[in-house]
Design an enzyme around this catalytic site. Structure first.
Site, PDB file in Angstrom:
ATOM      1  N   CYS A  31       0.728  -1.321   0.004  1.00  0.00           N
ATOM      2  CA  CYS A  31       0.105   0.040  -0.192  1.00  0.00           C
ATOM      3  C   CYS A  31       0.903   1.195   0.088  1.00  0.00           C
ATOM      4  O   CYS A  31       2.068   1.338   0.077  1.00  0.00           O
ATOM      5  CB  CYS A  31      -0.763   0.068   1.280  1.00  0.00           C
ATOM      6  SG  CYS A  31      -2.313  -1.126   1.172  1.00  0.00           S
ATOM      7  N   CYS A  62      -2.298  -2.950  -3.537  1.00  0.00           N
ATOM      8  CA  CYS A  62      -3.505  -2.989  -3.020  1.00  0.00           C
ATOM      9  C   CYS A  62      -4.642  -2.162  -3.996  1.00  0.00           C
ATOM     10  O   CYS A  62      -4.223  -1.220  -4.468  1.00  0.00           O
ATOM     11  CB  CYS A  62      -3.602  -2.028  -1.639  1.00  0.00           C
ATOM     12  SG  CYS A  62      -5.003  -1.404  -0.987  1.00  0.00           S
ATOM     13  N   CYS A  65      -5.618   1.511  -2.520  1.00  0.00           N
ATOM     14  CA  CYS A  65      -5.019   2.693  -2.758  1.00  0.00           C
ATOM     15  C   CYS A  65      -4.204   2.645  -4.005  1.00  0.00           C
ATOM     16  O   CYS A  65      -3.542   3.742  -4.332  1.00  0.00           O
ATOM     17  CB  CYS A  65      -3.978   3.130  -1.723  1.00  0.00           C
ATOM     18  SG  CYS A  65      -2.665   1.723  -1.371  1.00  0.00           S
TER      19      CYS A  65
HETATM   20 ZN   LIG Z   1      -3.877   0.019   0.177  1.00  0.00          ZN
END
Ligand SMILES: [Zn+2]
Length: 188
Positions: A31, A62, A65
Site C-alpha cells: 500500500c 492494494c 490505494c
Molecule cells: Zn492500500
C-alpha cells in the site's frame, strides 16, 4: 522501518505517498502510506522505496490505494512542469505560460504545485535561477549583470535583490566568499 514511517502509516499521511510503500506479510499486499485500510501489525510490515521493488518481492498492489502506478497523478503532472523549468529557467517564464504548456489553469497549477512541492511555481523558478547563478558566479568571469541575464533575470537590481533574499548575501559577496574559499586550500 523508522518510527517516522510507522507514524505515517498509522495516520494515513499522504505527504509520504511516493516516498515509500509498505507491504504486509500476512496478506501479501502492498500500500501507499495514505491507504485507509486497517493498520497492520508493525512486525508484519516490510518497507519498499518503489512499487516495482514491492512487486519484485511478490507483493500485490492494494486495490484500494492502487500503489502500482508509482507517482500520483498530481506528482506526475508537476514533475513535467519542474522538468520544464529546469530546462528553460533562462527563458521568460510566467505562470500563464506554464499553465498553457501543461494544459491546466494558472490557478489550478499554482495550487497543485504548492501542495506537491511546498513551493509556488514562482518560488521554484527563482530558486532554480539563483542556483544556476551561483554556479556561474563561481565558474565564469561573467559580470554580475551578465550572470543575472544568463539565468533569465534581466533586471540587474532585481537579480541582486532576489539573490540576497534567497542566499542572505549579494552576488558580489557570494563570488568573493566562494573564490577565497577555493584559494584557501584547506577545504573544510
Ligand atoms: Zn492500500
Amino acid at each position: 522501518m523508522t518510527n517516522e514511517m510507522w507514524m505515517a502509516i498509522v495516520s494515513n499521511d499522504a505527504s509520504y505517498d511516493g516516498i515509500f510503500y509498505y507491504a504486509v506479510k500476512s496478506t501479501g499486499i502492498f500500500c501507499r502510506p495514505s491507504c485507509k485500510s486497517r493498520p497492520p501489525k508493525r512486525e508484519n510490515i516490510t518497507i519498499f522505496k518503489s512499487s516495482d521493488e514491492a512487486i519484485a518481492a511478490n507483493f500485490r498492489p492494494c486495490k484500494r490505494c492502487k500503489p502500482k502506478s508509482g507517482k500520483l497523478p498530481d506528482e506526475e503532472w508537476i514533475s513535467v512542469i519542474t522538468q520544464y523549468i529546469d530546462r528553460s529557467y533562462m527563458e521568460n517564464l510566467s505562470l500563464a505560460h506554464l499553465a498553457q504548456i501543461s494544459h491546466g489553469s494558472p490557478y489550478h497549477l499554482h495550487r497543485i504545485f504548492k501542495k506537491t512541492t511546498g513551493q509556488t511555481p514562482v518560488e521554484y523558478i527563482q530558486m532554480i535561477r539563483i542556483e544556476h547563478a551561483k554556479k556561474l558566479l563561481v565558474t565564469s568571469q561573467l559580470t554580475i549583470s551578465e550572470a543575472g541575464k544568463n539565468v533569465g533575470l534581466h533586471n540587474t537590481p532585481y537579480f541582486i535583490t532576489l539573490f540576497k533574499k534567497l542566499t542572505g548575501i549579494t552576488p558580489a559577496q557570494y563570488r568573493q566568499t566562494a573564490s577565497s574559499q577555493h584559494q584557501g586550500g584547506y577545504g573544510l
